[in-house]
Enzyme design. Sequence first.
Site, PDB file in Angstrom:
ATOM      1  N   ARG A  60      25.865 -23.067 -12.689  1.00 40.66           N
ATOM      2  CA  ARG A  60      26.558 -23.396 -13.945  1.00 40.66           C
ATOM      3  C   ARG A  60      25.875 -24.524 -14.728  1.00 40.66           C
ATOM      4  O   ARG A  60      25.869 -24.534 -15.942  1.00 40.66           O
ATOM      5  CB  ARG A  60      28.004 -23.816 -13.631  1.00 40.66           C
ATOM      6  CG  ARG A  60      28.897 -22.710 -13.088  1.00 40.66           C
ATOM      7  CD  ARG A  60      29.389 -21.863 -14.239  1.00 40.66           C
ATOM      8  NE  ARG A  60      30.320 -20.844 -13.813  1.00 40.66           N
ATOM      9  CZ  ARG A  60      31.645 -20.976 -13.856  1.00 40.66           C
ATOM     10  NH1 ARG A  60      32.203 -22.088 -14.280  1.00 40.66           N
ATOM     11  NH2 ARG A  60      32.419 -19.993 -13.483  1.00 40.66           N
ATOM     12  N   ASP A 109      44.097 -28.349 -22.234  1.00 45.56           N
ATOM     13  CA  ASP A 109      43.003 -27.879 -21.371  1.00 45.56           C
ATOM     14  C   ASP A 109      41.999 -29.025 -21.235  1.00 45.56           C
ATOM     15  O   ASP A 109      41.932 -29.906 -22.094  1.00 45.56           O
ATOM     16  CB  ASP A 109      42.314 -26.650 -21.978  1.00 45.56           C
ATOM     17  CG  ASP A 109      41.531 -25.865 -20.925  1.00 45.56           C
ATOM     18  OD1 ASP A 109      42.067 -24.861 -20.416  1.00 45.56           O
ATOM     19  OD2 ASP A 109      40.397 -26.272 -20.601  1.00 45.56           O
TER      20      ASP A 109
HETATM   21  C1  LIG Z   1      40.826 -19.154 -15.927  1.00 38.25           C
HETATM   22  S1  LIG Z   1      41.410 -20.176 -17.212  1.00 38.25           S
HETATM   23  C2  LIG Z   1      43.135 -19.751 -17.238  1.00 38.25           C
HETATM   24  C3  LIG Z   1      43.683 -19.668 -18.648  1.00 38.25           C
HETATM   25  C4  LIG Z   1      45.150 -19.237 -18.750  1.00 38.25           C
HETATM   26  N1  LIG Z   1      46.031 -20.201 -18.141  1.00 38.25           N
HETATM   27  C5  LIG Z   1      45.356 -17.865 -18.157  1.00 38.25           C
HETATM   28  O1  LIG Z   1      45.970 -17.745 -17.095  1.00 38.25           O
HETATM   29  O2  LIG Z   1      44.894 -16.893 -18.752  1.00 38.25           O
HETATM   30  C6  LIG Z   1      41.399 -21.770 -16.405  1.00 38.25           C
HETATM   31  C7  LIG Z   1      41.420 -22.940 -17.384  1.00 38.25           C
HETATM   32  O3  LIG Z   1      41.697 -24.127 -16.663  1.00 38.25           O
HETATM   33  C8  LIG Z   1      40.978 -25.190 -17.256  1.00 38.25           C
HETATM   34  N2  LIG Z   1      40.861 -26.297 -16.301  1.00 38.25           N
HETATM   35  C9  LIG Z   1      40.078 -26.376 -15.205  1.00 38.25           C
HETATM   36  N3  LIG Z   1      40.232 -27.562 -14.588  1.00 38.25           N
HETATM   37  C10 LIG Z   1      41.150 -28.252 -15.314  1.00 38.25           C
HETATM   38  C11 LIG Z   1      41.727 -29.563 -15.209  1.00 38.25           C
HETATM   39  N4  LIG Z   1      41.393 -30.381 -14.208  1.00 38.25           N
HETATM   40  N5  LIG Z   1      42.630 -29.938 -16.140  1.00 38.25           N
HETATM   41  C12 LIG Z   1      42.964 -29.104 -17.153  1.00 38.25           C
HETATM   42  N6  LIG Z   1      42.453 -27.867 -17.324  1.00 38.25           N
HETATM   43  C13 LIG Z   1      41.548 -27.453 -16.415  1.00 38.25           C
HETATM   44  C14 LIG Z   1      39.655 -24.552 -17.635  1.00 38.25           C
HETATM   45  O4  LIG Z   1      38.992 -25.287 -18.642  1.00 38.25           O
HETATM   46  C15 LIG Z   1      40.094 -23.162 -18.085  1.00 38.25           C
HETATM   47  O5  LIG Z   1      40.239 -23.099 -19.471  1.00 38.25           O
END
Ligand SMILES: C[S@@+](CC[C@H](N)C(=O)[O-])C[C@H]1O[C@@H](n2cnc3c(N)ncnc32)[C@H](O)[C@@H]1O
Length: 249
Positions: free
Chosen positions: A12, A119
């Site tokens: 990544r 996010d």
């Molecule tokens: C796979 S997406 C899920 C999006 C949505 N909740 C769904 O279920 O379709 C995961 C998201 O979590 C966010 N994320 C990862 N680590 C995080 C953190 N420590 N705090 C906030 N957001 C985070 C990522 O940036 C990403 O946009």
Amino acid sequence: LNLGKEALIRARLGKRMRSLGISTLPEYCRLLRSAEGEEEIGNAIDSLTTNFTQFFREKDHFEFLVQQALPGLQARRGTPIRLWSAACATGEEPYTIAFYLEKHYPLKDGWDWRLLATDISQRALDKAIQGIYPEDRLAMMPQDLVRQVFQRGYGQSAGLYRVKKQLQDRIRFQQMNLLEACPPEGSFEVIFCRNVMIYFDRPTQERLAQQLARALVRGGILFTGRSESLNGLAHPLRCLSPSIYQKQS
Ligand SMILES: C[S@@+](CC[C@H](N)C(=O)[O-])C[C@H]1O[C@@H](n2cnc3c(N)ncnc32)[C@H](O)[C@@H]1O
């Protein structure tokens, strides 16, 4: 992150490192820790996060929200219903919540709701705030709903759809790291924290589950991703179904 993710991390971050002329991870880490590397932190986060999402993803949750969760919470006209989409990625999840609320709890009938969408990735949030999606992203949505909630692009914007402003204005987007900050106790009737815990190790999942429980009102509902179970973690929530939890009232 779980051990064993080193190869993923290397893959990544590789593109960022190449563009900066950096060849080893320790060197990249030194940059991130230095004063001049401050701006690079956002790029590293954007590269490391998985932002996959979809409109109407795990649709049952939205049906449960309007048919069971909010009636069960005795939502009342005139009293704001407070919801949080805690890892909103590029916006499809909070907009889907908004579409459902607009249909079942419309402003014109005296309902009021406030939706916070957060996010960690600013790049994902910028897309969410724009609210513009190509046609193929809307394939899951009924056509009459698309006409109701999106403005269709013409000319140079043909093939693109923008969420109508009056709906977009009702969502507050904010950058937030779930592992560093959490809204205060009792802030929300409903929290969606879906498909993000899966990336954390067990102790972190447990800490997050406890924080999310704290942020709910009594009787409030937490949705997790379908493949994310809070089973085996210490938390005060009651399991209503494998990905739906309730804070005891
Ligand atoms: C796979 S997406 C899920 C999006 C949505 N909740 C769904 O279920 O379709 C995961 C998201 O979590 C966010 N994320 C990862 N680590 C995080 C953190 N420590 N705090 C906030 N957001 C985070 C990522 O940036 C990403 O946009």
